[in-house]
Design an enzyme around this catalytic site. Structure first.
Site, short mmCIF file in Angstrom:
data_model
loop_
_atom_site.label_atom_id
_atom_site.label_comp_id
_atom_site.label_asym_id
_atom_site.label_seq_id
_atom_site.Cartn_x
_atom_site.Cartn_y
_atom_site.Cartn_z
N GLU A 186 36.64 30.68 -16.55
CA GLU A 186 36.73 31.66 -17.64
C GLU A 186 37.98 31.42 -18.48
OE1 GLU A 186 34.26 33.43 -18.35
OE2 GLU A 186 33.14 33.83 -16.53
N ARG A 190 37.17 30.71 -22.36
CA ARG A 190 37.51 31.81 -23.29
C ARG A 190 38.87 31.58 -23.94
NH1 ARG A 190 34.37 37.15 -21.12
NH2 ARG A 190 33.19 36.12 -19.50
N ASP A 320 24.20 26.36 -15.54
CA ASP A 320 24.05 26.20 -17.00
C ASP A 320 24.91 25.17 -17.73
OD1 ASP A 320 26.22 27.92 -16.58
OD2 ASP A 320 25.34 29.65 -17.58
N GLU A 510 22.92 34.18 -25.37
CA GLU A 510 22.21 32.88 -25.29
C GLU A 510 20.98 32.76 -26.17
OE1 GLU A 510 23.32 34.60 -22.64
OE2 GLU A 510 25.00 33.29 -22.07
N THR A 602 31.07 26.27 -24.66
CA THR A 602 30.06 27.18 -24.11
C THR A 602 30.35 28.64 -24.44
OG1 THR A 602 28.73 27.63 -22.15
CG2 THR A 602 31.11 27.49 -21.82
C1 DMJ Z 1 29.72 33.08 -21.67
O1 DMJ Z 1 30.94 33.40 -21.14
C2 DMJ Z 1 29.48 31.61 -21.70
O2 DMJ Z 1 28.44 31.34 -22.58
C3 DMJ Z 1 29.18 31.03 -20.34
O3 DMJ Z 1 28.81 29.67 -20.39
C4 DMJ Z 1 28.12 31.79 -19.62
N1 DMJ Z 1 27.77 33.01 -20.20
C5 DMJ Z 1 28.65 33.82 -20.93
C6 DMJ Z 1 27.87 34.71 -21.89
O4 DMJ Z 1 26.69 35.16 -21.42
#
Ligand code: DMJ
Length: 620
Positions: A186, A190, A320, A510, A602
């Site tokens: 995270e 982020r 994912d 998503e 992501t």
């Molecule tokens: C986000 O923090 C990112 O997209 C991560 O890869 C997985 N999902 C959350 C949002 O749903």
């Protein structure tokens, strides 16, 4: 006296003149470049000019050249044009009335973003999140201001310059050395991704953003000191310890874009090499590490042994983004490192061969978790998996695999269906469909009548192929581009075997992410219309007096006055980083953050694609 004074002055002036001449000469030859280029332009042929010193530091001065033309950074580097296949559809000029509609929608989305942002600023500025019902702050990500930093790239894209600059002075205060375990994953997606993207979108003017990015990376690096370089799940940045030795495949495979970017921007190759070591480790894995099918990495991995502890592969929660990053690394590096493309294709091949399911009679494709040891699929799928249509559609064009585009469309129909079929118009976190069959392009999306007709036609030479007769199914409508009164087909009845596993909607992005990508790639207005419906539902059901809240049960119809009863006191920072950003871009002109110029990490932080000698850099 006077003459010696004059000659001293003259000498001094001569010296100053010489220095000015040298500086001008160096600037002209591209040797002097500051971090604060006005338009973020990367010289078009810069890939031949990088120099890497012995300690792995790149000569920053050789990366950038003076810009030739002023251009908005949201349109990418002035001179950059990818040598990979063009991703975006060639959009025709829009009619004025369509522009008006699109701009009105875009502005409504921006206003909603601002509603949440102002609430966060008022009640929780500098904290990770705002609780949108109690108006109290919460700090699940180290307390470094997750929402504030996750929002930066969106503020830049929405051209909310003043708000962007309100955040910057707060960054000085952040101390990344804290006696608390933080999530490495995270923090990277982020915070690190947020800093890097914002730095680029500030036209590389706000050095504090790059400095903070590097400080955070340095604080996290000890978490990568494991036998194979796989990062720990959590890390105490002060004590330099972790209580856990197991982590998730998504967590080891989602540092590469950020670390490659950080190395490129700072000139320190260390970060990129740490990331590459992980990729090489994954690349070499086989049966002895618990990988039963090439490219289909299971979920839980032990960071000491580098071995998987289970056999389930998923493109949803916990898996994912490892797959997403293979493709995006390939795009970011302009195909300079073929390994990334190969690893992506290996995973997609496995997914197509084993994991896809279709729902008889519907245009829905399901991608549930799959036990790679016993070759058994589950019936469930989660919202997180809905990033796959976006990824697959980009991969379909990049590697010329048209079938992947059809699969992407089918998966996206499933994700959208989960929104359109509920009472709130919002999707549940997860669902299951028990009656499915393996995906087969020959029978996919055929009605029972069509299949019976095909069988009869096979035996009766006098019949015409029923598929050649006109389709009546509303979902098989023609592609439209710029209609101001577009009507989506009504949603079809739920199949009896569909159940919602987790009925919450936690403001996830998503499906909207995939709608944005699919719209930019196909130009099909249907994807904008789907996105608009979702936005209206978020605005209706998730809005609180101060911000936006997650939903307890998407299938519960509330009286609009009792709306808070169905809301949860939680607002994740990805609402600002991703959900609102992708919605806004879905209704922005197509050259704003073009997919031919940017890739998104992501967490939806855009990084500019670039030509560069990545391979030479990593080999040093
Ligand atoms: C986000 O923090 C990112 O997209 C991560 O890869 C997985 N999902 C959350 C949002 O749903």
């Amino acid at each position: 006296m006077v003459s010696s004074y004059i000659s001293t002055v003259t000498r001094r002036w001569r010296l100053i003149l010489i220095v000015i001449c040298v500086i001008t000469l160096l600037a002209h030859t591209g040797y002097i470049v500051s971090h604060s280029l006005s338009d973020g332009t990367l010289a078009p042929n810069e890939s031949d000019q990088n120099t890497v010193s012995e300690n792995g530091h790149i000569e920053i001065s050789s990366i950038y050249k003076s810009p030739t033309k002023k251009q908005s950074v949201l349109h990418g580097f002035g001179g950059f044009s990818s040598s990979l296949p063009q991703l975006q559809y060639n959009f025709e000029p829009e009619p004025a009335e369509f522009t008006r509609l699109r701009e009105t929608r875009k502005e409504k989305i921006r206003q909603s973003f601002l509603h949440g942002w102002h609430g966060y600023k008022k009640y929780a500025f500098g904290h990770d999140e705002l609780r949108p019902l109690s108006n109290k702050p919460s700090n699940p990500f180290g307390g470094w201001g997750a929402t504030m930093i996750d929002s930066l790239s969106t503020l830049a894209i929405m051209e909310l310059t003043e708000e962007f600059h309100i955040v910057l002075p707060r960054l000085q205060k952040i101390n990344f050395r804290i006696n608390e375990e933080v999530s490495v994953f995270e923090s990277i997606i982020r915070y690190l991704g947020g800093f890097i993207s914002a730095y680029e979108l500030s036209e590389r003017k706000e050095d504090i953003l790059l400095q903070k990015a590097e400080k955070l990376a340095v604080a996290l690096l000890p978490a990568f000191k494991t036998p194979l370089g796989l990062p720990r799940h959590k890390w105490n940045t002060q004590r330099k310890t972790s209580d856990e030795s197991d982590t998730l495949i998504a967590e080891v495979g989602t540092v590469q874009l950020e670390f490659l970017m950080l190395s490129q921007l700072t000139g320190n190759a260390l970060y990129a090499r740490k990331a590459q070591r992980i990729t090489n480790t994954l690349d070499k894995m086989g049966y002895e590490h618990g990988v039963y099918i090439k490219g289909l990495y299971p979920t839980i991995i032990n960071t000491n042994k580098g071995r998987f502890k289970d056999a389930t592969t998923t493109f949803g929660a916990m898996g994912d983004s490892v797959f997403e990053y293979f493709l995006k690394e390939y795009l970011l590096t302009e195909g300079n490192i073929p390994q990334y493309g190969r690893m992506y294709l290996e995973s997609i091949k496995g997914m197509k061969q084993y994991m896809l399911r279709q729902v008889p009679g519907y245009d829905m494709i399901l991608l549930p978790p799959f036990d790679t040891q016993h070759l058994r699929h589950r019936n469930s799928m989660d919202h997180l998996t809905c990033f796959v249509p976006g990824m697959l559609s980009m991969g379909a064009i990049t590697f010329n695999q048209p079938e992947d585009m059809e699969i992407a469309k089918g998966l996206l129909e499933t994700c959208v269906y989960m929104y359109r079929t509920t009472k709130t118009g919002l999707s549940p976190e997860s669902w299951s469909i028990s009656k499915t069959e393996p995906y087969n392009p020959l029978t996919y999306n055929k009605t029972a009548e069509e299949l019976t007709g095909l069988r009869d036609w096979w035996y009766d030479a006098n019949m015409t192929n029923p598929l050649l007769s006109k389709k009546t199914d509303a979902s098989k409508t023609e592609m439209k581009h710029y209609s101001v009164d577009y009507k989506l087909p009504p949603v079809r009845e739920r199949p009896e075997s569909l159940f919602f596993g987790d009925p919450r909607y936690i403001l996830r992005p998503e499906t909207i992410e995939s709608l944005f990508i699919m719209y930019r790639l196909t130009g099909d207005q249907k994807y904008q219309e789907y996105g608009w419906e979702i936005f209206e539902s978020i605005d209706k059901w998730c809005k609180t007096s101060t911000a936006f809240a997650a939903i307890r049960n998407v299938d519960r119809l509330m009286d609009i006055d009792d709306i808070t009863e169905n809301q949860l006191d939680s607002m994740e920072s990805f609402l600002f980083a991703e959900t609102f950003k992708y919605l806004y871009l879905l209704f922005s002109p197509s050259d704003v953050i073009s997919l031919d110029k940017f890739i998104f990490n992501t967490e939806a932080h855009p990084f500019q694609r670039r030509k560069w000698n990545w391979d030479k850099f990593l080999k040093q």
